[in-house]
Write an enzyme that holds these catalytic residues in place. Sequence first.
Site, PDB file in Angstrom:
ATOM      1  N   GLY A 152      -6.119  -9.696  60.984  1.00  0.00           N
ATOM      2  CA  GLY A 152      -4.897  -9.850  61.788  1.00  0.00           C
ATOM      3  C   GLY A 152      -3.672 -10.209  60.967  1.00  0.00           C
ATOM      4  O   GLY A 152      -2.559 -10.291  61.485  1.00  0.00           O
ATOM      5  N   TYR A 171     -23.832 -12.957  64.461  1.00  0.00           N
ATOM      6  CA  TYR A 171     -22.531 -13.033  65.145  1.00  0.00           C
ATOM      7  C   TYR A 171     -22.594 -13.922  66.383  1.00  0.00           C
ATOM      8  O   TYR A 171     -23.543 -13.847  67.165  1.00  0.00           O
ATOM      9  CB  TYR A 171     -22.022 -11.636  65.530  1.00  0.00           C
ATOM     10  CG  TYR A 171     -21.569 -10.792  64.340  1.00  0.00           C
ATOM     11  CD1 TYR A 171     -21.406 -11.348  63.079  1.00  0.00           C
ATOM     12  CD2 TYR A 171     -21.299  -9.434  64.492  1.00  0.00           C
ATOM     13  CE1 TYR A 171     -20.996 -10.586  61.997  1.00  0.00           C
ATOM     14  CE2 TYR A 171     -20.884  -8.660  63.417  1.00  0.00           C
ATOM     15  CZ  TYR A 171     -20.741  -9.239  62.167  1.00  0.00           C
ATOM     16  OH  TYR A 171     -20.336  -8.473  61.102  1.00  0.00           O
TER      17      TYR A 171
HETATM   18  N1  LIG Z   1     -20.313  -6.541  56.932  1.00  0.00           N
HETATM   19  C1  LIG Z   1     -19.642  -7.677  56.890  1.00  0.00           C
HETATM   20  O1  LIG Z   1     -19.884  -8.557  56.040  1.00  0.00           O
HETATM   21  C2  LIG Z   1     -18.538  -7.909  57.886  1.00  0.00           C
HETATM   22  C3  LIG Z   1     -17.670  -9.000  57.727  1.00  0.00           C
HETATM   23  C4  LIG Z   1     -16.648  -9.168  58.666  1.00  0.00           C
HETATM   24  C5  LIG Z   1     -16.514  -8.268  59.722  1.00  0.00           C
HETATM   25  N2  LIG Z   1     -17.401  -7.224  59.856  1.00  0.00           N
HETATM   26  C6  LIG Z   1     -17.273  -6.268  60.982  1.00  0.00           C
HETATM   27  O2  LIG Z   1     -15.951  -5.776  61.035  1.00  0.00           O
HETATM   28  C7  LIG Z   1     -15.421  -5.958  62.335  1.00  0.00           C
HETATM   29  C8  LIG Z   1     -13.914  -6.078  62.274  1.00  0.00           C
HETATM   30  O3  LIG Z   1     -13.543  -7.179  61.445  1.00  0.00           O
HETATM   31  P1  LIG Z   1     -12.344  -8.123  61.888  1.00  0.00           P
HETATM   32  O4  LIG Z   1     -12.612  -8.692  63.225  1.00  0.00           O
HETATM   33  O5  LIG Z   1     -12.044  -9.059  60.773  1.00  0.00           O
HETATM   34  O6  LIG Z   1     -11.167  -7.003  62.067  1.00  0.00           O
HETATM   35  P2  LIG Z   1      -9.589  -7.183  61.936  1.00  0.00           P
HETATM   36  O7  LIG Z   1      -8.954  -6.172  62.808  1.00  0.00           O
HETATM   37  O8  LIG Z   1      -9.190  -7.181  60.514  1.00  0.00           O
HETATM   38  O9  LIG Z   1      -9.288  -8.650  62.504  1.00  0.00           O
HETATM   39  C9  LIG Z   1      -9.335  -8.917  63.882  1.00  0.00           C
HETATM   40  C10 LIG Z   1      -8.295  -9.993  64.173  1.00  0.00           C
HETATM   41  O10 LIG Z   1      -7.000  -9.388  64.043  1.00  0.00           O
HETATM   42  C11 LIG Z   1      -6.302  -9.438  65.280  1.00  0.00           C
HETATM   43  N3  LIG Z   1      -5.700  -8.117  65.519  1.00  0.00           N
HETATM   44  C12 LIG Z   1      -6.323  -6.903  65.419  1.00  0.00           C
HETATM   45  N4  LIG Z   1      -5.480  -5.919  65.783  1.00  0.00           N
HETATM   46  C13 LIG Z   1      -4.314  -6.519  66.122  1.00  0.00           C
HETATM   47  C14 LIG Z   1      -3.059  -6.025  66.594  1.00  0.00           C
HETATM   48  N5  LIG Z   1      -2.853  -4.711  66.814  1.00  0.00           N
HETATM   49  N6  LIG Z   1      -2.058  -6.907  66.812  1.00  0.00           N
HETATM   50  C15 LIG Z   1      -2.248  -8.261  66.600  1.00  0.00           C
HETATM   51  N7  LIG Z   1      -3.436  -8.786  66.178  1.00  0.00           N
HETATM   52  C16 LIG Z   1      -4.457  -7.927  65.952  1.00  0.00           C
HETATM   53  C17 LIG Z   1      -7.346  -9.737  66.340  1.00  0.00           C
HETATM   54  O11 LIG Z   1      -6.780 -10.494  67.412  1.00  0.00           O
HETATM   55  P3  LIG Z   1      -6.898  -9.963  68.942  1.00  0.00           P
HETATM   56  O12 LIG Z   1      -8.339  -9.955  69.307  1.00  0.00           O
HETATM   57  O13 LIG Z   1      -6.097 -10.966  69.700  1.00  0.00           O
HETATM   58  O14 LIG Z   1      -6.283  -8.593  68.988  1.00  0.00           O
HETATM   59  C18 LIG Z   1      -8.387 -10.531  65.581  1.00  0.00           C
HETATM   60  O15 LIG Z   1      -8.062 -11.897  65.541  1.00  0.00           O
HETATM   61  C19 LIG Z   1     -16.183  -7.175  62.869  1.00  0.00           C
HETATM   62  O16 LIG Z   1     -16.222  -7.244  64.281  1.00  0.00           O
HETATM   63  C20 LIG Z   1     -17.562  -6.914  62.324  1.00  0.00           C
HETATM   64  O17 LIG Z   1     -18.247  -5.987  63.162  1.00  0.00           O
HETATM   65  C21 LIG Z   1     -18.391  -7.019  58.949  1.00  0.00           C
END
Ligand SMILES: NC(=O)c1ccc[n+]([C@@H]2O[C@H](COP(=O)([O-])OP(=O)(O)OC[C@H]3O[C@@H](n4cnc5c(N)ncnc54)[C@H](OP(=O)(O)O)[C@@H]3O)[C@@H](O)[C@H]2O)c1
Length: 300
Positions: A216, A57
């Site tokens: 998001g 990351y």
């Molecule tokens: N094991 C794997 O292969 C794998 C792969 C991917 C991710 N992960 C893990 O999963 C975690 C979460 O994944 P993700 O970051 O993709 O989560 P996500 O919540 O699906 O996506 C985050 C994105 O959505 C936006 N967002 C979230 N809540 C929001 C809201 N209430 N209103 C508007 N925009 C919103 C965020 O922007 P803002 O920051 O501006 O709110 C950010 O750009 C990662 O940090 C990682 O630890 C694991």
Amino acid sequence: MVPQIHFPKHNLSISRLVYGIWRLHEDKHGFGEDRIYEKINLCLELGIDTFDHADIYGDFENEEHFGKVLKKYPNLKNKIKIITKCGIQVPGAKYPTKHYNTSKEHLRYSVERSLRKLQVDSLDVLLIHRPDPLMDPTEMAEVFDSLALEGKVKHFGVSNFTPSQFRMVQSKCKRPLFTNQVEFHLYHTEPMFDGTFDQMIESGIHPMVWSPTAGGKVFSPKTETEIKTSQKLLEIAKRYGASVDQILYSWFLNHPAGLVPILGTNDLERIESAANCFSYPLKRVEWFSILEVARGKEVA
Ligand SMILES: NC(=O)c1ccc[n+]([C@@H]2O[C@H](COP(=O)([O-])OP(=O)(O)OC[C@H]3O[C@@H](n4cnc5c(N)ncnc54)[C@H](OP(=O)(O)O)[C@@H]3O)[C@@H](O)[C@H]2O)c1
């Protein structure tokens, strides 16, 4: 307050919402020590005590940024649980081809590097980030044992594994695997239908789910299906006096496998809002109405 969820085979509880570190370096307020401390502190105040890392990351730097904060505030170390992942080799000067490496040498090297960067003595959970077609589960089991005996890693699990890949690794490991961390959200519901979650229930362990807001997309819908889905979430949210994100996170809680969503937002208010999703238990028919609109079809 976010409750804990217990993993009985491991005698470990983690918070029912985990905070993800993937996008740490994308925070518009930066990723200096003060900002990271602010987020860790807020999470702890809300009951979120588990943090999901991976070696890769932030171009291999996010563990290090987080670790600097743990060094500055060492009392945090006893309050949090750390999950990290390894096994992906990104292409660069050293390796021209993206690949996976789950050899015992690489797993040991990665764990020691993560411990150093995070500035901790042990990891609560280590996950194999992606299923490696060349993985040898016997070799993996051996290195899991030695890392556990040395006190470097407490528990081991996998990520993005199919049920048969999970079963294969488990068949050679005497330690029960901790979880299978998989992609699951309204636009990727396969784990509910391809046996992934069935297997977790059978094994008595809880799946961790990544990208719960579809990166998001739920908040910036573009296609007709996405727009209708966001409208449905809003309609239910209004009924409960809740926000769209709270209804979305609440949707995950209905599944009997005990899903553990990993939050990806860098926004303090959004983290706090997510933590309050437990006040809005959805009715079965509401749950299906969200599934139906996101999949664009009713169940058979
Ligand atoms: N094991 C794997 O292969 C794998 C792969 C991917 C991710 N992960 C893990 O999963 C975690 C979460 O994944 P993700 O970051 O993709 O989560 P996500 O919540 O699906 O996506 C985050 C994105 O959505 C936006 N967002 C979230 N809540 C929001 C809201 N209430 N209103 C508007 N925009 C919103 C965020 O922007 P803002 O920051 O501006 O709110 C950010 O750009 C990662 O940090 C990682 O630890 C694991």
